[in-house]
Structure formats: C-alpha cells, structure tokens
Design a protein around this motif. Structure first.
Motif, PDB file in Angstrom:
ATOM      1  N   LEU A   1      87.009 -20.284 -10.579  1.00 28.79           N
ATOM      2  CA  LEU A   1      87.071 -20.852 -11.929  1.00 28.79           C
ATOM      3  C   LEU A   1      88.492 -20.813 -12.491  1.00 28.79           C
ATOM      4  O   LEU A   1      88.906 -21.720 -13.220  1.00 28.79           O
ATOM      5  CB  LEU A   1      86.144 -20.080 -12.871  1.00 28.79           C
ATOM      6  N   GLY A   2      89.247 -19.771 -12.152  1.00 29.18           N
ATOM      7  CA  GLY A   2      90.592 -19.619 -12.698  1.00 29.18           C
ATOM      8  C   GLY A   2      91.669 -20.320 -11.914  1.00 29.18           C
ATOM      9  O   GLY A   2      92.836 -20.296 -12.313  1.00 29.18           O
ATOM     10  N   GLY A   3      91.309 -20.951 -10.801  1.00 28.12           N
ATOM     11  CA  GLY A   3      92.314 -21.625  -9.993  1.00 28.12           C
ATOM     12  C   GLY A   3      93.295 -20.655  -9.364  1.00 28.12           C
ATOM     13  O   GLY A   3      94.521 -20.841  -9.435  1.00 28.12           O
ATOM     14  N   TRP A   4      92.784 -19.621  -8.731  1.00 33.14           N
ATOM     15  CA  TRP A   4      93.609 -18.578  -8.115  1.00 33.14           C
ATOM     16  C   TRP A   4      94.587 -19.185  -7.118  1.00 33.14           C
ATOM     17  O   TRP A   4      94.204 -19.939  -6.228  1.00 33.14           O
ATOM     18  CB  TRP A   4      92.705 -17.558  -7.435  1.00 33.14           C
ATOM     19  N   GLU A   5      95.859 -18.836  -7.277  1.00 32.39           N
ATOM     20  CA  GLU A   5      96.922 -19.392  -6.451  1.00 32.39           C
ATOM     21  C   GLU A   5      97.509 -18.385  -5.468  1.00 32.39           C
ATOM     22  O   GLU A   5      98.588 -18.601  -4.917  1.00 32.39           O
ATOM     23  CB  GLU A   5      98.040 -19.948  -7.341  1.00 32.39           C
ATOM     24  N   GLY A   6      96.812 -17.279  -5.281  1.00 31.91           N
ATOM     25  CA  GLY A   6      97.264 -16.317  -4.288  1.00 31.91           C
ATOM     26  C   GLY A   6      98.022 -15.131  -4.847  1.00 31.91           C
ATOM     27  O   GLY A   6      98.375 -14.213  -4.105  1.00 31.91           O
ATOM     28  N   GLY A   7      98.318 -15.147  -6.137  1.00 36.17           N
ATOM     29  CA  GLY A   7      99.000 -14.009  -6.744  1.00 36.17           C
ATOM     30  C   GLY A   7     100.450 -13.865  -6.359  1.00 36.17           C
ATOM     31  O   GLY A   7     101.055 -12.813  -6.554  1.00 36.17           O
ATOM     32  N   ALA A   8     101.043 -14.931  -5.818  1.00 39.32           N
ATOM     33  CA  ALA A   8     102.443 -14.862  -5.408  1.00 39.32           C
ATOM     34  C   ALA A   8     103.358 -14.822  -6.629  1.00 39.32           C
ATOM     35  O   ALA A   8     102.955 -15.157  -7.747  1.00 39.32           O
ATOM     36  CB  ALA A   8     102.787 -16.062  -4.528  1.00 39.32           C
ATOM     37  N   GLN A   9     104.605 -14.411  -6.406  1.00 41.35           N
ATOM     38  CA  GLN A   9     105.569 -14.356  -7.489  1.00 41.35           C
ATOM     39  C   GLN A   9     105.736 -15.731  -8.131  1.00 41.35           C
ATOM     40  O   GLN A   9     105.870 -16.736  -7.434  1.00 41.35           O
ATOM     41  CB  GLN A   9     106.909 -13.853  -6.972  1.00 41.35           C
ATOM     42  N   GLY A  10     105.717 -15.740  -9.443  1.00 39.04           N
ATOM     43  CA  GLY A  10     105.856 -16.983 -10.186  1.00 39.04           C
ATOM     44  C   GLY A  10     104.549 -17.549 -10.676  1.00 39.04           C
ATOM     45  O   GLY A  10     104.536 -18.396 -11.569  1.00 39.04           O
ATOM     46  N   THR A  11     103.422 -17.083 -10.118  1.00 35.04           N
ATOM     47  CA  THR A  11     102.122 -17.619 -10.554  1.00 35.04           C
ATOM     48  C   THR A  11     101.693 -17.034 -11.890  1.00 35.04           C
ATOM     49  O   THR A  11     100.970 -17.684 -12.657  1.00 35.04           O
ATOM     50  CB  THR A  11     101.029 -17.324  -9.514  1.00 35.04           C
ATOM     51  N   GLY A  12     102.082 -15.812 -12.174  1.00 28.36           N
ATOM     52  CA  GLY A  12     101.659 -15.169 -13.414  1.00 28.36           C
ATOM     53  C   GLY A  12     100.163 -14.925 -13.482  1.00 28.36           C
ATOM     54  O   GLY A  12      99.591 -14.849 -14.571  1.00 28.36           O
ATOM     55  N   GLN A  13      99.515 -14.773 -12.327  1.00 32.22           N
ATOM     56  CA  GLN A  13      98.071 -14.546 -12.270  1.00 32.22           C
ATOM     57  C   GLN A  13      97.779 -13.150 -11.732  1.00 32.22           C
ATOM     58  O   GLN A  13      98.445 -12.669 -10.803  1.00 32.22           O
ATOM     59  CB  GLN A  13      97.386 -15.570 -11.363  1.00 32.22           C
ATOM     60  N   GLY A  14      96.770 -12.502 -12.315  1.00 26.56           N
ATOM     61  CA  GLY A  14      96.360 -11.184 -11.861  1.00 26.56           C
ATOM     62  C   GLY A  14      94.859 -11.057 -11.855  1.00 26.56           C
ATOM     63  O   GLY A  14      94.156 -11.726 -12.616  1.00 26.56           O
ATOM     64  N   LEU A  15      94.362 -10.173 -10.999  1.00 28.07           N
ATOM     65  CA  LEU A  15      92.927  -9.950 -10.853  1.00 28.07           C
ATOM     66  C   LEU A  15      92.573  -8.499 -11.151  1.00 28.07           C
ATOM     67  O   LEU A  15      93.400  -7.591 -10.997  1.00 28.07           O
ATOM     68  CB  LEU A  15      92.469 -10.270  -9.430  1.00 28.07           C
ATOM     69  N   SER A  16      91.332  -8.298 -11.542  1.00 28.66           N
ATOM     70  CA  SER A  16      90.739  -6.962 -11.574  1.00 28.66           C
ATOM     71  C   SER A  16      89.227  -7.128 -11.458  1.00 28.66           C
ATOM     72  O   SER A  16      88.689  -8.183 -11.802  1.00 28.66           O
ATOM     73  CB  SER A  16      91.089  -6.208 -12.859  1.00 28.66           C
ATOM     74  N   CYS A  17      88.560  -6.109 -10.973  1.00 25.33           N
ATOM     75  CA  CYS A  17      87.100  -6.117 -10.966  1.00 25.33           C
ATOM     76  C   CYS A  17      86.605  -4.694 -11.152  1.00 25.33           C
ATOM     77  O   CYS A  17      87.300  -3.732 -10.853  1.00 25.33           O
ATOM     78  CB  CYS A  17      86.535  -6.748  -9.689  1.00 25.33           C
ATOM     79  N   HIS A  18      85.382  -4.584 -11.671  1.00 22.68           N
ATOM     80  CA  HIS A  18      84.876  -3.262 -12.023  1.00 22.68           C
ATOM     81  C   HIS A  18      83.360  -3.303 -12.115  1.00 22.68           C
ATOM     82  O   HIS A  18      82.771  -4.344 -12.442  1.00 22.68           O
ATOM     83  CB  HIS A  18      85.464  -2.819 -13.358  1.00 22.68           C
ATOM     84  N   ALA A  19      82.738  -2.157 -11.846  1.00 22.60           N
ATOM     85  CA  ALA A  19      81.296  -2.000 -12.003  1.00 22.60           C
ATOM     86  C   ALA A  19      81.045  -0.723 -12.791  1.00 22.60           C
ATOM     87  O   ALA A  19      81.623   0.330 -12.488  1.00 22.60           O
ATOM     88  CB  ALA A  19      80.607  -1.926 -10.645  1.00 22.60           C
ATOM     89  N   MET A  20      80.210  -0.813 -13.829  1.00 22.59           N
ATOM     90  CA  MET A  20      79.862   0.357 -14.624  1.00 22.59           C
ATOM     91  C   MET A  20      78.522   0.148 -15.300  1.00 22.59           C
ATOM     92  O   MET A  20      78.179  -0.965 -15.695  1.00 22.59           O
ATOM     93  CB  MET A  20      80.943   0.647 -15.680  1.00 22.59           C
ATOM     94  N   LEU A  21      77.739   1.201 -15.378  1.00 16.89           N
ATOM     95  CA  LEU A  21      76.465   1.183 -16.102  1.00 16.89           C
ATOM     96  C   LEU A  21      75.557   0.022 -15.674  1.00 16.89           C
ATOM     97  O   LEU A  21      74.862  -0.585 -16.481  1.00 16.89           O
ATOM     98  CB  LEU A  21      76.725   1.112 -17.613  1.00 16.89           C
ATOM     99  N   GLY A  22      75.601  -0.317 -14.391  1.00 17.46           N
ATOM    100  CA  GLY A  22      74.752  -1.379 -13.878  1.00 17.46           C
ATOM    101  C   GLY A  22      75.294  -2.777 -14.096  1.00 17.46           C
ATOM    102  O   GLY A  22      74.641  -3.760 -13.723  1.00 17.46           O
ATOM    103  N   GLY A  23      76.460  -2.915 -14.702  1.00 20.22           N
ATOM    104  CA  GLY A  23      77.093  -4.213 -14.910  1.00 20.22           C
ATOM    105  C   GLY A  23      78.269  -4.405 -13.971  1.00 20.22           C
ATOM    106  O   GLY A  23      78.912  -3.436 -13.551  1.00 20.22           O
ATOM    107  N   HIS A  24      78.541  -5.663 -13.624  1.00 25.74           N
ATOM    108  CA  HIS A  24      79.629  -5.994 -12.713  1.00 25.74           C
ATOM    109  C   HIS A  24      80.462  -7.116 -13.325  1.00 25.74           C
ATOM    110  O   HIS A  24      79.911  -8.050 -13.903  1.00 25.74           O
ATOM    111  CB  HIS A  24      79.077  -6.457 -11.354  1.00 25.74           C
ATOM    112  N   ILE A  25      81.789  -7.011 -13.181  1.00 20.33           N
ATOM    113  CA  ILE A  25      82.654  -8.032 -13.767  1.00 20.33           C
ATOM    114  C   ILE A  25      83.913  -8.206 -12.930  1.00 20.33           C
ATOM    115  O   ILE A  25      84.421  -7.249 -12.338  1.00 20.33           O
ATOM    116  CB  ILE A  25      83.030  -7.682 -15.228  1.00 20.33           C
ATOM    117  N   ALA A  26      84.390  -9.434 -12.883  1.00 17.46           N
ATOM    118  CA  ALA A  26      85.692  -9.739 -12.293  1.00 17.46           C
ATOM    119  C   ALA A  26      86.457 -10.586 -13.288  1.00 17.46           C
ATOM    120  O   ALA A  26      85.887 -11.452 -13.964  1.00 17.46           O
ATOM    121  CB  ALA A  26      85.524 -10.488 -10.973  1.00 17.46           C
TER     122      ALA A  26
END
Length: 457
Positions: free
Chosen positions: A305-330
């Motif tokens: 959905l975010g159009g991930w470009e590989g996280g290379a220098q200059g893209t200004g894109q970052g990822l994170s993901c987490h699971a807590m209390l039975g919920g999951h998010i990226a």
C-alpha cells in the motif's frame, strides 16, 4: 485561594507567590541521565531467557547499539478537574477519571468517610491517554468542600497539570545481536528504566501517594515495565534484562503502554542489523516472521500500500511492525528533516489485524488516533527538568503537529476470524521506530533517541 470563578482563584494563588524547597535534592535532566547509567552498573534482573545466548555469541562478531528515550507528557486536552458537594455525611463527586473506584476511595479517605458515603459521577474524560488514572485531585476537592461547607470545583491550571504529570518514563537500552546469514541468531537487551508499572499499581490499587510509590519501588525489577520486549521474530537465542533506575520523578502509564519504549529499541535495532547484513529491511523482517503469519501479512500489505522502494538511501521510507495484546500492526512511514530542523512526516500507512471487530470504523479511528498520538510524542519537544520543575508548561510549547503538518494517512484493517485483540495502544506504540527508520533512509543518519530531533545524539 477561594473565589467565585476559577480565573479569580488562580490569580489569587499567583499573587501569593508560593515558594517551595526540596526535601533532599532537585531532580534534573543530568541526574536522570546519571541514574539511568548507574542502573546498568548496579546490575540487572533477567526476565526473558530463550535458547543459549552465551553459546550463540561465543567467538562471534557481536553488534552493539545504545538507545535512549526521554520523559513524555500526556498533554491531555482537559487538565485535572473535579467538583465536590458534601451534604451531611454524604459526598457527591463529579470527576473525569479512568479509575472511579480509586477516586471514590481517595475522596473518602481524605475526609474520614467510608467509601459507601461517596457517590461518584464519572464524567466524560476530555482526553486522558492514561493521565486520568491519577486521582489525587479527588482528595483535594473533598477536603475543600468539607472545609468551605459549600460545593467546590477544583481545576488545575495548565502549568500545574503539566508540571505534576506522571510522565512516561525515561529509559536507556544497551542492545546486542549476532547476525547469521540474512537473519538474527542471538539478541540481547538490557533496559534501564524505573519500575514504572510497579509505581502505577501502587498508586492505583494500594492508594499510595506518588512520592511514596516512586521511592518504594526505586530498586524494584519489574518485567511488566518492559512491555512486550519479546520480539515477534523467530530468533532462537534471546535474553532481556531490566536494570531498575531511581530517577527521582514519579512516572506512569501512557497510551502505547511500555511497548512504546521497547518497540522503539527493537525495531530501530532490527533496521540497523538489516543494513549490516546487506538485506533490505522488508525482506530481512519477512525472513524471520515464518512463525507469525498474521504479522507477516500485515507487513507485506503495508509495504504494498505504501509503495515500498526498498528502504535505500534517498527514499525516506521506514518500516516497523509489532504485536501486543492480541493485535498485530505494520507501519510504513515517509519522513524527512525540514529546513527548520524539525522532523516532518509526510505519509503513514498502517495495516492492522486485531481479530474480530464489532465496529471496523471505530477500530480504524483508534489506529488513526494512535498514529497521530505516537507521531506527536516522537517528534514533539522534549520534556525537560530543571531544579525539579518540568517544562514545557503549555500545550503550545510542546510541538504538537497542527492540521497542516499532519501526514497523509492510509489505514487498512484486516478481516479476521481470530479472537479480538487490543487496538488503542497498538499504533501509538509502533509508529516512532518507523519514522526513525525513515529518517535514516532519507539522511543516512541513525536516530537513536526519542523525541526524534537533529540536535539529539
């Protein structure tokens, strides 16, 4: 000071010019930093021990990184307020609270009544994020109503509310890891922070005042204060320790919980390890999520959905993901440092799987609100302590994002038949590392401190 209006009473208090002296010493930014560093030296208690980390590290190259998080203010829209009316031996209390039972007890104890002589009218909270679990104002307004023999409304001024906040705690983390080909084989984390959850429990359940709760748990090792420090990834060898720190300031719970601290340490360090391994951050994470299909699907959807470009220098894109209390998010974030040297977030994409949902629109609103709350906490002005006084003391001085500065937000909630999980804390906990990782992808610099700022180390 008593008056017919809040404004007149507040002006009267200012005219009195009260002065305060410390019982012992003034806490400040320097003493807090020293207390966190001292906690590492004084030893830590182990709470997670999976596999054999020593064997994994033996004779191998170990990567290390240090992270830090400063105090954070709740900054609720409505400051602490309550109204009390005493009729004979019955007290009526109107209060915005997340803990009506504790507010009832605080009011009763303050004026010598039994709890069944106190009627609590719990009003709408007007913003809290955890701030209105605190109930000391209930005892204060009850005392005033008893002494004045008339109904009393007590409202803390904005500076009083900000200075007396039960801040999200400051913390430091020493992270270590061993990388096997394209994955993490060993993971170690020692986190120095107050036993904030133990303090919170002592106030909420035992009725301790803030100073007593803080002092009595200053040396307490508390695994609950670490949040979900266990990673969602399939890492065979993990060790996580808590080094309790006495920072001299009462702390409390904030939206995002203590996961907001641990996931910042975790997801930023995972990004560093991906770069060191030569694998782009999305693939590096996916390679370790084989045992967590729900989170892996969230991550793949967010990247798409975010159009991930590989996280290379200059893209200004970052990822994170987490699971807590039975919920999951990226989360995928796009961010940069503006010409004014403030962090600007232009886009946030979140994909969440929280199990069965009775009202998907409310879930989506909770995710959106959590993204903005976590972003504001991550990019706003730091809380500073000087001679025992906290600042900023006004909402306008803490750097909240305005409407024109809010990013484009895309939220997708996955349809699921799994058991319902937690929602309100989920995005607030996970968004900061995505922004930090995006800043690295835009500038080449690692941001290892919260709040995120070019002036922080």
């Amino acid at each position: 000071a008593v008056a017919n209006t809040w404004w007149a009473a507040n002006i009267a208090v200012d005219a009195v010019r009260p002065r305060f002296a410390p019982v012992d010493t003034w806490p400040d930014d320097t003493s807090i930093a020293k207390a966190l560093d001292a906690a590492f030296a004084e030893g830590a208690t182990n709470f997670v021990d999976i596999g054999d980390l020593n064997a994994s590290y033996k004779g191998q190259r170990i990567y290390r990184a240090d992270y830090s998080i400063g105090l954070a203010a709740h900054a609720a829209i409505e400051p602490m307020t309550a109204t009390a009316k005493l009729d004979g031996d019955q007290l009526q209390l109107w209060i915005a609270t997340q803990a009506p039972g504790r507010a009832r007890l605080a009011a009763a104890e303050a004026i010598g009544l039994s709890p069944d002589q106190v009627i609590v009218h719990a009003t709408q909270v007007g913003g809290s994020f955890g701030r209105k679990y605190e109930t000391e104002i209930a005892g204060e307004v009850a005392l005033l109503a008893q002494k004045l023999k008339r109904p009393v409304q007590l409202t803390w001024s904005r500076p009083e509310d900000m200075m007396q906040d039960r801040f999200r705690p400051a913390a430091k983390a020493k992270m270590t890891a061993r990388i096997a080909p394209a994955r993490i084989d060993g993971w170690g984390a020692t986190i120095a922070m107050p036993a904030s959850m133990a303090e919170f429990r002592a106030r909420l359940f035992d009725g301790k005042d803030a100073a007593t709760a803080q002092a009595s748990h200053a040396a307490t090792a508390d695994g609950l204060s670490l949040g979900s420090a266990v990673l969602p990834y399939g890492i065979p060898n993990i060790r996580i320790d808590h080094a309790p720190a006495d920072i001299g300031i009462p702390t409390g719970r904030m939206r995002g919980g203590y996961d907001a601290l641990s996931v910042f340490f975790t997801e930023c360090f995972v990004d560093e390890l991906a770069e060191l391994s030569g694998v782009e951050p999305f693939s590096f994470r996916m390679g370790m999520l084989g045992g967590n299909a729900r989170l892996a699907f969230c991550l793949s959807q967010a990247a798409s959905l975010g159009g991930w470009e590989g996280g290379a220098q200059g893209t200004g894109q970052g990822l994170s993901c987490h699971a807590m209390l039975g919920g999951h998010i990226a989360i995928l974030a796009e961010a940069r440092v503006g010409d004014d040297q403030r962090v600007r977030v232009s886009k946030l994409v979140a994909v969440a799987d929280v199990g069965r949902t009775a009202h998907p629109d409310i879930v989506r609103q909770q995710i959106e609100g959590g993204l903005l709350f976590g972003m504001a906490t991550a990019t706003g002005n730091a809380v500073r302590i000087k001679r025992g006084i906290a600042s900023p003391q006004r909402l306008g001085h803490i750097g909240l994002p305005r409407l024109a500065e809010c990013p484009e937000i895309i939220v997708e909630v996955i349809r699921s038949k799994e058991s319902s999980g937690g929602v309100s804390d989920l995005a607030a906990a996970a968004v900061a590392p995505a922004i930090a990782n995006a800043l690295h992808a835009g500038s080449g610099r690692r941001f290892r401190s919260l709040p995120l700022s070019p002036v922080n180390p």
